[in-house]
Structures are given as C-alpha cells and as structure tokens.
Design an enzyme around this catalytic site. Structure first.
Site, PDB file in Angstrom:
ATOM      1  N   LYS A 292       0.819  -1.214   0.000  1.00 32.08           N
ATOM      2  CA  LYS A 292       0.000   0.000   0.000  1.00 32.08           C
ATOM      3  C   LYS A 292       0.849   1.259   0.000  1.00 32.08           C
ATOM      4  O   LYS A 292       0.580   2.190  -0.738  1.00 32.08           O
ATOM      5  CB  LYS A 292      -0.945   0.005   1.211  1.00 32.08           C
ATOM      6  CG  LYS A 292      -1.962  -1.103   1.227  1.00 32.08           C
ATOM      7  CD  LYS A 292      -2.877  -1.036   2.437  1.00 32.08           C
ATOM      8  CE  LYS A 292      -2.174  -1.055   3.763  1.00 32.08           C
ATOM      9  NZ  LYS A 292      -1.486  -2.294   4.100  1.00 32.08           N
TER      10      LYS A 292
ATOM     11  N   ARG B 287      -9.692   1.274   9.825  1.00 34.45           N
ATOM     12  CA  ARG B 287      -9.222  -0.053  10.240  1.00 34.45           C
ATOM     13  C   ARG B 287     -10.373  -0.971  10.615  1.00 34.45           C
ATOM     14  O   ARG B 287     -10.195  -2.176  10.729  1.00 34.45           O
ATOM     15  CB  ARG B 287      -8.273   0.059  11.435  1.00 34.45           C
ATOM     16  CG  ARG B 287      -6.954   0.698  11.076  1.00 34.45           C
ATOM     17  CD  ARG B 287      -5.945   0.504  12.190  1.00 34.45           C
ATOM     18  NE  ARG B 287      -4.717   1.230  11.936  1.00 34.45           N
ATOM     19  CZ  ARG B 287      -3.698   0.745  11.244  1.00 34.45           C
ATOM     20  NH1 ARG B 287      -3.771  -0.444  10.724  1.00 34.45           N
ATOM     21  NH2 ARG B 287      -2.608   1.476  11.077  1.00 34.45           N
TER      22      ARG B 287
ATOM     23  N   ARG C  93      12.340  -8.668   2.749  1.00 34.55           N
ATOM     24  CA  ARG C  93      12.542  -7.224   2.888  1.00 34.55           C
ATOM     25  C   ARG C  93      13.512  -6.928   4.033  1.00 34.55           C
ATOM     26  O   ARG C  93      14.390  -6.066   3.905  1.00 34.55           O
ATOM     27  CB  ARG C  93      11.190  -6.535   3.127  1.00 34.55           C
ATOM     28  CG  ARG C  93      11.281  -5.026   3.236  1.00 34.55           C
ATOM     29  CD  ARG C  93       9.934  -4.358   3.148  1.00 34.55           C
ATOM     30  NE  ARG C  93       9.161  -4.498   4.360  1.00 34.55           N
ATOM     31  CZ  ARG C  93       7.912  -4.060   4.514  1.00 34.55           C
ATOM     32  NH1 ARG C  93       7.292  -3.473   3.512  1.00 34.55           N
ATOM     33  NH2 ARG C  93       7.264  -4.211   5.649  1.00 34.55           N
TER      34      ARG C  93
ATOM     35  N   ARG D 128      13.003  -2.586   9.899  1.00 31.02           N
ATOM     36  CA  ARG D 128      11.795  -2.099  10.559  1.00 31.02           C
ATOM     37  C   ARG D 128      11.387  -3.057  11.674  1.00 31.02           C
ATOM     38  O   ARG D 128      11.446  -4.276  11.509  1.00 31.02           O
ATOM     39  CB  ARG D 128      10.649  -1.992   9.545  1.00 31.02           C
ATOM     40  CG  ARG D 128      10.830  -0.889   8.544  1.00 31.02           C
ATOM     41  CD  ARG D 128       9.841  -0.936   7.413  1.00 31.02           C
ATOM     42  NE  ARG D 128       8.474  -1.208   7.816  1.00 31.02           N
ATOM     43  CZ  ARG D 128       7.419  -1.052   7.014  1.00 31.02           C
ATOM     44  NH1 ARG D 128       7.583  -0.634   5.767  1.00 31.02           N
ATOM     45  NH2 ARG D 128       6.212  -1.325   7.434  1.00 31.02           N
TER      46      ARG D 128
ATOM     47  N   ARG E 288       0.430  -8.722  13.551  1.00 28.88           N
ATOM     48  CA  ARG E 288      -0.231  -7.651  12.781  1.00 28.88           C
ATOM     49  C   ARG E 288      -1.190  -8.235  11.756  1.00 28.88           C
ATOM     50  O   ARG E 288      -2.282  -7.712  11.533  1.00 28.88           O
ATOM     51  CB  ARG E 288       0.806  -6.768  12.089  1.00 28.88           C
ATOM     52  CG  ARG E 288       1.619  -5.924  13.046  1.00 28.88           C
ATOM     53  CD  ARG E 288       2.668  -5.103  12.331  1.00 28.88           C
ATOM     54  NE  ARG E 288       2.066  -4.180  11.410  1.00 28.88           N
ATOM     55  CZ  ARG E 288       2.562  -3.866  10.210  1.00 28.88           C
ATOM     56  NH1 ARG E 288       3.688  -4.390   9.803  1.00 28.88           N
ATOM     57  NH2 ARG E 288       1.949  -3.007   9.440  1.00 28.88           N
TER      58      ARG E 288
END
Length: 193
Positions: free
Chosen positions: A13, A88, A127, A139, A150
């Site tokens: 996104k 959300r 990643r 991250r 998540r």
C-alpha cells in the site's frame, strides 16, 4: 479523487500510495502523522487526543475521524487524498462515510490489494534481509512474529471492510502479488486514471 487503499500489512500500500501521489497530485494521509501533527499544533481535537494518549488510552474512532475531517479541509487535500491505514474497522468506515456525507462529499474508490497472506511472511523476511544487506535498519514490524500478530489483527479487524465496501459499490480489487509496476498499472486501470 478521494481514495482508500486497503490490504494487509506488507501488501504494498505504501509503495502504491507514493506512486498515486506522484500521478494524481493529491496527498497521502497517514492517521499516525495526522494525530502527531494535531497534537503538536494544539488543535482542540489534538489536545483531546493528547490527553487520551498521555493516559495510555486508545484514541476513539470519533477523535480519529475528527482529525481526518480537519486534515481533508486543508488546501492540499481539497482536490482529493489517499488514505492508507484508515479506516481499520467497519465502525471507522461508517463514521468516515457519515462525516464525508455531512460535508457534501464521498469516496471515489476503495482499492484493495489482494495478496496471498502466507506469501506475505516470506515477503517481509526478504525485505528485512535486503535492508540488513544494504546496512539499513530493519523495521521493527518486519520481525516475522510481530508481522504475524499484525496480520492476525488485520484478519479480525480490517478484513471485514472488504464486504462493507462491496456492499457500497466502492471496492476495486487489484492483484497485489504481481510486480510493483503491474500493480501500479492495474490500479490505474481500476481508477480510470
């Protein structure tokens, strides 16, 4: 255009939002950034959010929607915006739709990046390894266990938005497993721009 980007974490996104900003000349709006900005600016709704956050409470939907309402009235967002990470929940979507309607506005499209959620874990691990190889910090949410948490939260809280927006004739699904450029082209096609 007023656009929402939906999809699980790691679906791309953020990458696609940057490309839409460049092509359409409208801002990408992050609820986290908006909250921090409203708090630092000392707006009435920002002060309300700060009081809640200082107590360790979650910021309720009406406050988040109020902050978004303030933000989309700013000159750069009058011609449209891209929301990534909001809404959300279905309750947030309903509150947002009501706020837009009250202001004589509505969404133009909700683009959902459809992805194989199991393949996302592999994508996130890759990643993280690529960031490490480049000497960049990884991250915190690229940890596979954190990511799975998540993803579970997305499945229970956010995934029902698909049905909500289908029922409202707004959902535009796009295959998010294709290459970045192919996804960009598919989004362009579903938006007609």
């Amino acid at each position: 255009m007023r656009i929402i980007l939906l999809g699980p974490p790691g679906a791309g996104k953020g990458t696609q939002a940057v490309r839409l900003v460049e092509r359409l000349g409208i801002p990408q709006l992050s609820t986290g950034d908006m909250l921090r900005s409203a708090v630092s600016a000392g707006t009435p709704i920002g002060l309300q959010a700060k009081a809640l956050m200082d107590r360790g409470d979650l910021v309720p939907d009406e406050v988040v929607v109020g902050i978004i309402a303030d933000r989309i009235r700013e000159p750069d967002a009058v011609g449209g915006f891209i929301l990534d990470g909001f809404p959300r929940t279905v309750a947030q979507a309903e509150a947002f739709d009501a706020m837009l309607a009250k202001n004589g506005s509505k969404l133009d499209a909700v683009v959902e990046l459809k992805v194989d959620q199991e393949a996302l874990v592999d994508r996130i691990v890759k990643r993280a390894k690529e960031a490490e190889a480049r000497g960049e910090p990884v991250r915190k949410d690229d940890n596979p266990e954190v990511f799975k948490t998540r993803l579970d939260a997305y499945r229970t809280q956010t995934a029902p938005l698909s049905e909500y927006y289908v029922a409202h004739g707004m959902l535009r699904p796009v295959d998010g497993m294709r290459s970045v450029d192919e996804v960009t082209e598919a989004i362009r096609n579903v938006l007609g721009r």
